[in-house]
Design a protein around this motif. Sequence first.
Motif, PDB file in Angstrom:
ATOM      1  N   ILE A 246       5.807  24.345  20.734  1.00  0.00           N
ATOM      2  CA  ILE A 246       6.732  24.119  19.618  1.00  0.00           C
ATOM      3  C   ILE A 246       8.138  24.572  19.973  1.00  0.00           C
ATOM      4  O   ILE A 246       9.126  23.876  19.693  1.00  0.00           O
ATOM      5  CB  ILE A 246       6.220  24.843  18.354  1.00  0.00           C
ATOM      6  CG1 ILE A 246       4.897  24.225  17.891  1.00  0.00           C
ATOM      7  CG2 ILE A 246       7.251  24.779  17.242  1.00  0.00           C
ATOM      8  CD1 ILE A 246       4.293  24.915  16.691  1.00  0.00           C
ATOM      9  N   ALA A 249       9.624  22.074  22.546  1.00  0.00           N
ATOM     10  CA  ALA A 249       9.981  20.803  21.920  1.00  0.00           C
ATOM     11  C   ALA A 249      11.231  20.948  21.057  1.00  0.00           C
ATOM     12  O   ALA A 249      12.121  20.072  21.066  1.00  0.00           O
ATOM     13  CB  ALA A 249       8.812  20.291  21.082  1.00  0.00           C
ATOM     14  N   ASN A 250      11.345  22.049  20.313  1.00  0.00           N
ATOM     15  CA  ASN A 250      12.517  22.243  19.457  1.00  0.00           C
ATOM     16  C   ASN A 250      13.783  22.435  20.292  1.00  0.00           C
ATOM     17  O   ASN A 250      14.842  21.870  19.977  1.00  0.00           O
ATOM     18  CB  ASN A 250      12.296  23.446  18.549  1.00  0.00           C
ATOM     19  CG  ASN A 250      13.449  23.681  17.610  1.00  0.00           C
ATOM     20  OD1 ASN A 250      13.711  22.901  16.699  1.00  0.00           O
ATOM     21  ND2 ASN A 250      14.172  24.781  17.814  1.00  0.00           N
ATOM     22  N   CYS A 293       8.134  14.896  22.503  1.00  0.00           N
ATOM     23  CA  CYS A 293       7.157  14.287  21.590  1.00  0.00           C
ATOM     24  C   CYS A 293       5.734  14.510  22.090  1.00  0.00           C
ATOM     25  O   CYS A 293       4.807  14.755  21.296  1.00  0.00           O
ATOM     26  CB  CYS A 293       7.445  12.794  21.453  1.00  0.00           C
ATOM     27  SG  CYS A 293       9.015  12.404  20.645  1.00  0.00           S
ATOM     28  N   LEU A 296       4.704  17.921  21.131  1.00  0.00           N
ATOM     29  CA  LEU A 296       4.357  18.032  19.716  1.00  0.00           C
ATOM     30  C   LEU A 296       2.973  17.456  19.435  1.00  0.00           C
ATOM     31  O   LEU A 296       2.248  17.964  18.568  1.00  0.00           O
ATOM     32  CB  LEU A 296       5.416  17.324  18.864  1.00  0.00           C
ATOM     33  CG  LEU A 296       6.798  17.988  18.842  1.00  0.00           C
ATOM     34  CD1 LEU A 296       7.778  17.163  18.021  1.00  0.00           C
ATOM     35  CD2 LEU A 296       6.703  19.407  18.285  1.00  0.00           C
ATOM     36  N   ASN A 300      -0.039  19.672  17.797  1.00  0.00           N
ATOM     37  CA  ASN A 300      -0.838  19.315  16.621  1.00  0.00           C
ATOM     38  C   ASN A 300      -2.326  19.466  16.905  1.00  0.00           C
ATOM     39  O   ASN A 300      -3.096  19.945  16.056  1.00  0.00           O
ATOM     40  CB  ASN A 300      -0.532  17.878  16.194  1.00  0.00           C
ATOM     41  CG  ASN A 300       0.839  17.745  15.576  1.00  0.00           C
ATOM     42  OD1 ASN A 300       1.332  18.674  14.929  1.00  0.00           O
ATOM     43  ND2 ASN A 300       1.469  16.602  15.766  1.00  0.00           N
TER      44      ASN A 300
END
Length: 345
Positions: A246, A249-250, A293, A296, A300
């Motif tokens: 996370i 990705a951020n 992406c 992410l 998930n």
Amino acid sequence: MLIAFQDRLRLPWRGGAKRISPAAVAPAFIIPLMLGLATLNSKTAIVLMLTMVGFSIWGLQLAKKTATRTNFFLSWTVFSVFYMIVIFECQVPLLELVPEENYFLMFFTCAGIYCLYRTHRLAPLNLVSAQYGTTPKDELPGIAEASSGEEQAEAQTTLQMESVLDLNDADVVDIDTAERAGLMHGQPNICESCRKVTPRRAYHCQVCGTCVKRRSHHSYWLNCCIGERNHSWYISGLFTSLVALILGANLTLTSICHPFLVLRPFGYAVLLPDDCSEVFESFELGISFVVACYSLLIANYITFLLARQAFLWWNDTTLHEYKRAANAAAANRSRIWSNWRAILK
């Protein structure tokens, strides 16, 4: 020809060449090919990401159905981590990042890799050895060679299990309950597959081919069983990996897209991406966006795994025991429905 190719596919190594499985090499080419093609445009990226998710689900279901031991998913995990680290350090414009952010990302990345590595290395300690138990011979003899004492012990165990089933008022009695009752009366658990005396809450893994102490499940992504000795490392690896994915990705999306300020706790700006419409204009921005992406998507999936483990921990059970109880309940409901249909006829 395929067998000859697999036999000649070897890697020079100290002490002799090591044979390489094609399944372990395939992700090294599949992952960069799909990530590279996904940088063409947004529609191609969506199609390839969905294809990758569908292929992973199909492959996992096929491996579970056939109980196949393969290095393909472990290799997929290793090369995914490798490519994500390389692309983040080489393609993402690090000038947009604060050095402390990169340090935090590397810390959680290394922590996740180490925890998952320990999970894989400690997996053999979960296996039930042939020397377990106090009986002089753990392996069960054949039916024709069974002694009268063993037959009496088996009959006594059967009677104890039947008494447990009779005394229980619930509709479904888990098999594990009967096994625990047998242990309280001094009777050992005996695996029907490998025919060994096993400890309490040890179950047979069809993929590993042996019993595993406090078996939760077989992780195809790590190519090992999750059990008594590596379960805590597995949870720690999932959590630290989730934070790293996370965060990475951020940081990537806020570097290549137009970010906006969410809040500023303790003077530190927390940003989120706003407009990413220009990321496919260059390969460097496109590959960074696609990898973010991809991170992410994996995040998930790990979130689902952690939520499932939290649910199992709250109920003081393992995934294997939960599935056994669910299957027993489903079989009981089916039996009740069959009885009602027989009565109504």
